[in-house]
Design a protein around this motif. Structure first.
Motif, PDB file in Angstrom:
ATOM      1  N   THR A 164      17.456  49.659  45.374  1.00 34.00           N
ATOM      2  CA  THR A 164      17.158  49.461  46.795  1.00 34.00           C
ATOM      3  C   THR A 164      18.383  49.177  47.641  1.00 34.00           C
ATOM      4  O   THR A 164      18.327  49.305  48.862  1.00 34.00           O
ATOM      5  N   GLN A 165      19.472  48.713  46.998  1.00 33.60           N
ATOM      6  CA  GLN A 165      20.677  48.333  47.742  1.00 33.60           C
ATOM      7  C   GLN A 165      20.361  47.258  48.781  1.00 33.60           C
ATOM      8  O   GLN A 165      20.881  47.287  49.902  1.00 33.60           O
ATOM      9  N   TYR A 206      25.000  45.668  44.806  1.00 38.94           N
ATOM     10  CA  TYR A 206      26.396  46.061  45.065  1.00 38.94           C
ATOM     11  C   TYR A 206      26.987  46.841  43.891  1.00 38.94           C
ATOM     12  O   TYR A 206      28.202  46.990  43.778  1.00 38.94           O
ATOM     13  N   VAL A 207      26.109  47.292  42.975  1.00 37.47           N
ATOM     14  CA  VAL A 207      26.584  47.978  41.769  1.00 37.47           C
ATOM     15  C   VAL A 207      26.533  49.496  41.977  1.00 37.47           C
ATOM     16  O   VAL A 207      25.578  50.008  42.555  1.00 37.47           O
ATOM     17  N   SER A 208      27.526  50.171  41.462  1.00 38.87           N
ATOM     18  CA  SER A 208      27.595  51.618  41.679  1.00 38.87           C
ATOM     19  C   SER A 208      26.631  52.349  40.746  1.00 38.87           C
ATOM     20  O   SER A 208      26.219  51.823  39.710  1.00 38.87           O
ATOM     21  N   ARG A 209      26.307  53.568  41.094  1.00 42.93           N
ATOM     22  CA  ARG A 209      25.363  54.335  40.296  1.00 42.93           C
ATOM     23  C   ARG A 209      26.004  54.871  39.023  1.00 42.93           C
ATOM     24  O   ARG A 209      25.348  55.508  38.205  1.00 42.93           O
ATOM     25  N   GLU A 210      27.269  54.590  38.846  1.00 39.80           N
ATOM     26  CA  GLU A 210      27.973  54.989  37.620  1.00 39.80           C
ATOM     27  C   GLU A 210      27.756  53.980  36.502  1.00 39.80           C
ATOM     28  O   GLU A 210      28.105  54.218  35.356  1.00 39.80           O
ATOM     29  N   THR A 211      27.242  52.806  36.856  1.00 37.71           N
ATOM     30  CA  THR A 211      27.170  51.725  35.865  1.00 37.71           C
ATOM     31  C   THR A 211      25.921  51.850  34.992  1.00 37.71           C
ATOM     32  O   THR A 211      24.829  52.095  35.494  1.00 37.71           O
ATOM     33  N   ASN A 212      26.110  51.650  33.707  1.00 36.04           N
ATOM     34  CA  ASN A 212      24.999  51.618  32.771  1.00 36.04           C
ATOM     35  C   ASN A 212      24.417  50.199  32.797  1.00 36.04           C
ATOM     36  O   ASN A 212      25.011  49.255  32.272  1.00 36.04           O
ATOM     37  N   ILE A 260      21.989  38.900  56.320  1.00 27.20           N
ATOM     38  CA  ILE A 260      22.736  40.088  56.742  1.00 27.20           C
ATOM     39  C   ILE A 260      21.813  41.313  56.819  1.00 27.20           C
ATOM     40  O   ILE A 260      21.770  42.007  57.825  1.00 27.20           O
ATOM     41  N   ASP A 261      21.052  41.557  55.737  1.00 22.24           N
ATOM     42  CA  ASP A 261      20.220  42.767  55.684  1.00 22.24           C
ATOM     43  C   ASP A 261      19.008  42.685  56.608  1.00 22.24           C
ATOM     44  O   ASP A 261      18.692  43.637  57.300  1.00 22.24           O
ATOM     45  N   ALA A 277      26.776  53.803  52.601  1.00 19.86           N
ATOM     46  CA  ALA A 277      28.169  54.020  52.978  1.00 19.86           C
ATOM     47  C   ALA A 277      28.818  52.754  53.529  1.00 19.86           C
ATOM     48  O   ALA A 277      29.983  52.493  53.266  1.00 19.86           O
ATOM     49  N   THR A 278      28.049  51.962  54.270  1.00 19.22           N
ATOM     50  CA  THR A 278      28.674  50.796  54.878  1.00 19.22           C
ATOM     51  C   THR A 278      28.526  49.541  54.025  1.00 19.22           C
ATOM     52  O   THR A 278      29.167  48.540  54.279  1.00 19.22           O
TER      53      THR A 278
END
Ligand code: TRP
Length: 471
Positions: free
Chosen positions: A70-71, A234-240, A335-336, A4-5
């Motif tokens: 893993t994000q 940083y890629v959304s789960r909608e992306t193929n 950062i992570d 979310a963040t």
């Protein structure tokens, strides 16, 4: 950090532009044409294209999948998916990012400097290249400017910084390349250049060309250090993922291909179409910085200024979207993993890398001991910058690629990898590309990248050429 963040690319095209921006860089416009020149023209181009699609594309899919799953940055990603023992692979990537960016900014600084010289109509800069690289104040300022611009973008985050910059720079870059290609093709003897570039002579394919073409494809696609693990996070789960990787690969090789279509007509124009001349002029790293300004001058003062300025602006833009991705890797790690806030992390990393780059900057001309930094059995005496390149580009990247393939197939496991690449694919059946990626990542990539890593180590550090006898 939770989903979310974590900042994300706002759109699929934003991700594709940013990742293509990472891929398209000095590697495409500066390095590719002179590698083609030295590697006998079309034979090199074919080998390069072959590797980009068969070997690099699957590694790219693996990197993006690891990141999206893993994000996280490469260190966190590997740690969270595998055995703790594999964490070094993430660190290898972060270290490669540090080293590559340290000298990449130096050459990017030259591009920026040449842009200014062209704007001022100083075509003689090609003859003054030595003096230019010895002028450490100027050099230092141009690379500082470049690094600061990069840090500024990265400090603004993914959607507000990296994605926004790519959305402006990438389309501009494409327009510039196309305009310059069209212009170059109208020059006298352009076709002789194109012939050298595109008429294949397969007898010219040697072990050495295969080795160089693979290294070039790998570097050009930004693989082997987790740059795409980081962007993938940083890629959304909608992306193929498979389709996105295919588009990025095609974009990168297309821009390299277009860079050749622009450069070889320029060279042929200068050598009046003589093929031996074309090879001699185009086949060295100094080509763009030493020879090209003179070619621009011969077009006439005003026209030369326009073409020259456009060219070096293009080169700077290409380099800029790449330095952004190189800086993002260690920044995301801070950062992570170290929980540093983005702005502070970015400037701290950028400042450190700038300092690490100073010896590289001084090693091209200014300081004799850095110029003759080390003598190795294979390449002989090299300057500090080439030495860092040898360690990071030539050794760490294929090693990283090898380990990423082995990690994906045998540690993270193929079933998990295949599950991740199906997320967002909206396909009920497994397509050809998915099947190919599966086979490549388990067998083809580990074997070929393993061979390449060994060849590099033996050749450079021990002076033993194990590939020379193969062809
Ligand atoms: N691909 C870029 C080029 O062709 C350089 C680059 C950017 C890179 N990020 C990378 C190379 C990550 C290897 C790994 O110039």
């Amino acid at each position: 950090m939770t989903m979310a963040t974590r900042d994300h690319f706002k759109s699929r095209i934003g991700f594709i532009l940013a990742a293509s921006g990472s891929a398209v860089g000095l590697g495409n416009i500066w390095k590719f044409p002179f590698e083609v020149g030295a590697g006998g023209g079309a034979a090199f181009v074919m080998t390069y294209l072959f590797f980009a699609f068969t070997l690099c594309f699957p590694v790219m899919v693996a990197e993006i999948a690891i990141g999206r799953k893993t994000q996280l940055n490469p260190v966190g990603a590997i740690k969270s998916l595998g055995h703790k023992r594999w964490t070094f692979l993430g660190y290898l990537g972060v270290a490669s990012g540090f080293l590559i960016l340290s000298f990449y900014t130096v050459v990017a600084g030259w591009a920026l400097g040449y842009f200014v010289e062209m704007l001022l109509g100083n075509f003689d800069i090609g003859n003054q290249f030595d003096a230019f690289t010895k002028d450490w104040i100027k050099m230092g300022l141009y690379s500082l400017l470049f690094m600061s611009g990069t840090a500024f973008v990265v400090s603004n985050g993914i959607s507000g910084g990296i994605e926004r910059a790519a959305r402006i720079l990438m389309p501009t870059l494409v327009v510039f390349v196309l305009a310059l290609v069209i212009y170059a093709l109208t020059l006298p003897n352009a076709m002789e250049g194109i012939k050298y570039y595109l008429q294949p002579d397969f007898s010219k394919i040697t072990g050495d060309i295969v080795y160089k073409a693979l290294g070039q494809a790998f570097f050009s696609l930004s693989l082997g250090m987790g740059a795409l693990i980081t962007y993938g996070s940083y890629v959304s789960r909608e992306t193929n993922i498979v389709r996105a990787a295919a588009v990025i690969t095609v974009t990168d090789v297309s821009i390299a291909f277009l860079a050749g279509l622009m450069m070889f007509p320029f060279v042929a124009y200068m050598t009046q179409g003589d093929p031996v001349g074309i090879r001699e002029v185009s086949g060295g790293p100094g080509f763009i910085f030493i020879t090209l300004p003179g070619i621009f001058e011969s077009l006439g003062h005003s026209l030369g200024m326009v073409i020259g300025t456009a060219f070096f602006l293009l080169l700077s833009f290409a380099a800029f979207t790449s330095t952004i991705s190189l800086l993002e890797v260690p920044t995301a790690y801070m950062i992570d993993e170290l929980k540093v806030e983005r702005k502070a992390a970015t400037w701290a990393v950028a400042g450190t890398i700038y300092l690490i780059g100073i010896p590289s900057m001084l090693s091209v001309g200014a300081v004799e001991s850095l110029k003759n930094f080390i003598t190795l059995p294979g390449p002989g005496t090299m300057n500090f910058m080439d030495f860092v390149g040898l360690i990071a580009n030539d050794t760490f990247l294929p090693l990283g690629g090898l380990l990423i393939s082995v990690f994906t197939a045998y540690v993270w496991k193929k079933s998990n990898f295949n599950k991740e690449i199906r997320v967002g694919s909206h396909q009920s059946k497994t397509g050809f590309l998915e099947v190919y990626v599966d086979i490549a990542i388990s067998y083809i990539c580990p074997i070929i990248l393993g061979i390449i890593t060994l060849v590099t180590v033996f050749r450079n550090f021990f002076g033993i050429d194990i590939i020379g006898g193969l062809f």
